[in-house]
Design a protein around this motif. Sequence first.
Motif, PDB file in Angstrom:
ATOM      1  N   GLY A  38       0.873  -1.648  -0.062  1.00  0.00           N
ATOM      2  CA  GLY A  38      -0.184  -0.002  -0.243  1.00  0.00           C
ATOM      3  C   GLY A  38       0.834   1.112  -0.652  1.00  0.00           C
ATOM      4  N   PRO A  39       0.545   2.564   0.735  1.00  0.00           N
ATOM      5  CA  PRO A  39       0.960   3.498   0.259  1.00  0.00           C
ATOM      6  C   PRO A  39       2.394   3.616   1.015  1.00  0.00           C
ATOM      7  CG  PRO A  39      -1.364   3.824   0.654  1.00  0.00           C
ATOM      8  CD  PRO A  39      -1.176   2.485   0.977  1.00  0.00           C
ATOM      9  N   ALA A  40       2.608   2.959   2.248  1.00  0.00           N
ATOM     10  CA  ALA A  40       3.817   2.719   2.897  1.00  0.00           C
ATOM     11  C   ALA A  40       4.771   2.213   2.721  1.00  0.00           C
ATOM     12  CB  ALA A  40       3.270   2.005   4.235  1.00  0.00           C
ATOM     13  N   ALA A  41       4.466   0.814   2.077  1.00  0.00           N
ATOM     14  CA  ALA A  41       5.779   0.149   0.646  1.00  0.00           C
ATOM     15  C   ALA A  41       5.623   1.610  -0.118  1.00  0.00           C
ATOM     16  CB  ALA A  41       4.467  -0.936   0.390  1.00  0.00           C
ATOM     17  N   GLN A  42       5.157   2.261  -1.068  1.00  0.00           N
ATOM     18  CA  GLN A  42       4.672   2.695  -2.245  1.00  0.00           C
ATOM     19  C   GLN A  42       5.976   3.194  -1.708  1.00  0.00           C
ATOM     20  OE1 GLN A  42       1.648   5.363  -3.696  1.00  0.00           O
ATOM     21  NE2 GLN A  42       3.452   6.182  -5.095  1.00  0.00           N
ATOM     22  N   GLU A  43       5.885   4.028  -0.220  1.00  0.00           N
ATOM     23  CA  GLU A  43       7.193   5.470  -0.212  1.00  0.00           C
ATOM     24  C   GLU A  43       8.596   4.617   0.218  1.00  0.00           C
ATOM     25  OE1 GLU A  43       6.088   7.623   3.243  1.00  0.00           O
ATOM     26  OE2 GLU A  43       3.611   7.703   2.569  1.00  0.00           O
ATOM     27  N   LYS A  44       8.331   3.391   0.529  1.00  0.00           N
ATOM     28  CA  LYS A  44       9.739   2.955   1.502  1.00  0.00           C
ATOM     29  C   LYS A  44      10.321   1.959  -0.399  1.00  0.00           C
ATOM     30  CE  LYS A  44       8.133   1.113   6.094  1.00  0.00           C
ATOM     31  NZ  LYS A  44       8.090   0.025   6.515  1.00  0.00           N
ATOM     32  N   ILE A  45       9.302   1.705  -0.721  1.00  0.00           N
ATOM     33  CA  ILE A  45      10.188   1.375  -2.421  1.00  0.00           C
ATOM     34  C   ILE A  45      10.284   2.282  -3.172  1.00  0.00           C
ATOM     35  CG2 ILE A  45       9.835   0.024  -4.753  1.00  0.00           C
ATOM     36  CD1 ILE A  45       7.524  -1.406  -2.681  1.00  0.00           C
ATOM     37  N   GLU A  46      10.218   3.857  -3.878  1.00  0.00           N
ATOM     38  CA  GLU A  46      10.511   4.474  -4.314  1.00  0.00           C
ATOM     39  C   GLU A  46      11.978   5.019  -3.681  1.00  0.00           C
ATOM     40  OE1 GLU A  46       7.064   6.931  -4.702  1.00  0.00           O
ATOM     41  OE2 GLU A  46       6.111   6.387  -6.168  1.00  0.00           O
ATOM     42  N   ALA A  47      12.031   5.282  -2.056  1.00  0.00           N
ATOM     43  CA  ALA A  47      12.668   6.070  -1.538  1.00  0.00           C
ATOM     44  C   ALA A  47      14.100   5.352  -1.335  1.00  0.00           C
ATOM     45  CB  ALA A  47      12.469   6.066  -0.034  1.00  0.00           C
ATOM     46  N   ALA A  48      13.845   3.519  -1.309  1.00  0.00           N
ATOM     47  CA  ALA A  48      14.625   2.865  -2.325  1.00  0.00           C
ATOM     48  C   ALA A  48      15.227   2.852  -3.278  1.00  0.00           C
ATOM     49  CB  ALA A  48      14.565   1.062  -1.646  1.00  0.00           C
ATOM     50  N   LEU A  49      14.617   2.515  -4.508  1.00  0.00           N
ATOM     51  CA  LEU A  49      14.693   2.588  -5.860  1.00  0.00           C
ATOM     52  C   LEU A  49      15.836   4.546  -5.688  1.00  0.00           C
ATOM     53  CD1 LEU A  49      12.017   1.812  -7.162  1.00  0.00           C
ATOM     54  CD2 LEU A  49      14.064   0.280  -7.551  1.00  0.00           C
TER      55      LEU A  49
END
Length: 111
Positions: free
Chosen positions: A27-38
């Motif tokens: 969800g939105p929390a995963a989106q933030e974490k994945i995008e920050a890592a990328l």
Amino acid sequence: DASKSFWGCTIEDGAVRLGFRYVKKLGPAAQEKIEAALRRGPFRSIRDFIFRTELPQDALEQLAMVGAFACFGVERREALWETLAAAHRSAAELTIETSDTGSTLLPRMDE
């Protein structure tokens, strides 16, 4: 594909690559974490993905089950075992190579 996908869908050679947004448990929390890592660069391994995204266990399991880690040369079952083994370890522990745990003895998962 954890090495090529983004949150949203992309077009590659006239085909659509589905984004992480279509994986259950993300969800939105995963989106933030994945995008920050990328933003720090592409993922190099399952362990790198786990450490850098810090996603919850159920999300990691779902990614393994949909084949998102096949890009690292592992089948879904092996990816699931690796996420289960690595999810609760520290960054220092993730760099340590462990001996074969027998996961390669299991048959491939069917559809």
